[in-house]
Write a protein that holds these residues in place. Structure first.
Motif, PDB file in Angstrom:
ATOM      1  N   LYS A 192     -51.917  70.552 -99.047  1.00  0.00           N
ATOM      2  CA  LYS A 192     -50.872  70.932 -98.319  1.00  0.00           C
ATOM      3  C   LYS A 192     -51.407  71.275 -96.799  1.00  0.00           C
ATOM      4  N   PRO A 193     -50.460  71.059 -95.732  1.00  0.00           N
ATOM      5  CA  PRO A 193     -50.769  71.301 -94.158  1.00  0.00           C
ATOM      6  C   PRO A 193     -50.978  72.707 -94.144  1.00  0.00           C
ATOM      7  N   PRO A 194     -51.415  72.755 -92.943  1.00  0.00           N
ATOM      8  CA  PRO A 194     -51.885  74.334 -92.620  1.00  0.00           C
ATOM      9  C   PRO A 194     -50.345  75.138 -92.369  1.00  0.00           C
ATOM     10  N   HIS A 195     -49.265  74.529 -91.908  1.00  0.00           N
ATOM     11  CA  HIS A 195     -47.946  75.095 -91.991  1.00  0.00           C
ATOM     12  C   HIS A 195     -47.477  75.583 -93.310  1.00  0.00           C
ATOM     13  N   SER A 196     -47.904  75.010 -94.304  1.00  0.00           N
ATOM     14  CA  SER A 196     -47.441  75.666 -95.532  1.00  0.00           C
ATOM     15  C   SER A 196     -47.826  76.987 -95.958  1.00  0.00           C
TER      16      SER A 196
END
Length: 305
Positions: free
Chosen positions: A242-246
């Motif tokens: 899952k990407p950093p902004h998650s």
């Protein structure tokens, strides 16, 4: 059809390379007054593009090359939003080349990835816990642990955490630079504070940079480096990337679910209007709906009849 699929292909230099033009692209953006965050977005987002095509003359990049490159990003686990961001940056660069009179691919010849409306990856507590466990066997365990905890504890944007400098670690918390250039000190737990202190004292490499989070070579961590770190730890943890902004979304929804009022959340996240914060409140409410469906006292009552 030629396939690049993320693999480098040796080219004979017959003209200036894409990498050389990219430096001119950034310089032109700075001279036109683009914000530092916009310049940083292009620099960090196009790292993976330059890794594949940096040594190519721009006139040799074809539509098929670019399509295979975008496909490969999906195969690596990048989200639709992440691939769309890469596409926007590549498109801006190619348009700039053509405006400068350089023979280059017309981005209109490539149908870019669609941005999935409503796609909101959110990481949960259990997933964060597994990442922390995976970080223990990393080549940079102290940095990875401190970075994960800072993201989760502050609900900050990845760029704000990566932009932290040594003197931003203050007794009151972490001082981050928000959108628009405003500074804000965010409170952090004693666990996060200790993790950062241990990393700085025992693992952070010597460097001319005063950035808090560095690579093993002593360079400031980029967004791509953070994304690669999370990708590696996710694989080690046996869970989906899952990407950093998650982390920002997950931390915000967790705090709302635990009782943090929306006004306090708005202040913590640096939102200018309550409307922006309501997105995270709605995520928390949706999460509560799922939990209620699983644990409804009425459902339990009827099941026991």
């Amino acid at each position: 059809m030629r396939k690049s699929s993320g693999l480098k292909r040796q080219k004979v230099r017959t003209s200036p390379t894409i990498r050389r033009y990219f430096e001119a692209f950034l310089l032109d953006g700075q001279s036109r007054g683009l914000s530092p965050k916009t310049i940083a977005f292009y620099r960090d987002t196009l790292i993976v593009f330059l890794r594949n095509f940096g040594d190519w003359p721009p006139e040799e990049l074809t539509a098929d090359d670019l399509k295979n490159f975008l496909r490969h990003q999906f195969e690596r686990g990048m989200s639709h939003g992440g691939v769309h961001a890469v596409w926007r940056a590549v498109r801006a660069f190619l348009n700039w080349l053509r405006a400068e009179g350089v023979e280059a691919l017309d981005p209109k010849s490539v149908k870019g990835p669609r941005l999935v409306v409503g796609e909101v990856p959110v990481i949960g507590e259990a997933e964060v816990r597994r990442l922390l466990e995976a970080a223990e066997t990393s080549s940079t365990p102290l940095r990875d642990r401190a970075l994960i905890l800072a993201l989760w504890d502050t609900a900050s944007r990845a760029s704000e955490v990566l932009g932290l400098r040594l003197d931003d670690v203050q007794p009151e918390g972490l001082r981050v630079r928000r959108k628009g250039g405003m500074w804000q000190v965010l409170p952090v737990s004693s666990v996060t504070r200790r993790a950062i202190r241990v990393y700085v004292q025992a693992e952070r490499p010597m460097s001319d940079s005063d950035r808090l989070f560095l690579t093993r070579r002593g360079d400031p961590m980029s967004y791509e480096a953070l994304r690669s770190m999370l990708w590696r730890l996710s694989r080690a943890a046996g869970q989906a990337y899952k990407p950093p902004h998650s982390f920002r979304r997950g931390a915000a929804t967790t705090m709302v679910r635990d009782g943090l009022n929306p006004f306090a959340l708005q202040t913590l996240m640096g939102h200018r209007t309550p409307a922006m914060t309501q997105r995270y409140v709605r995520l928390a409410q949706a999460d509560l709906s799922v939990l209620h469906a699983e644990h409804s006292p009425v459902s339990r009552l009827l099941r026991r009849k």
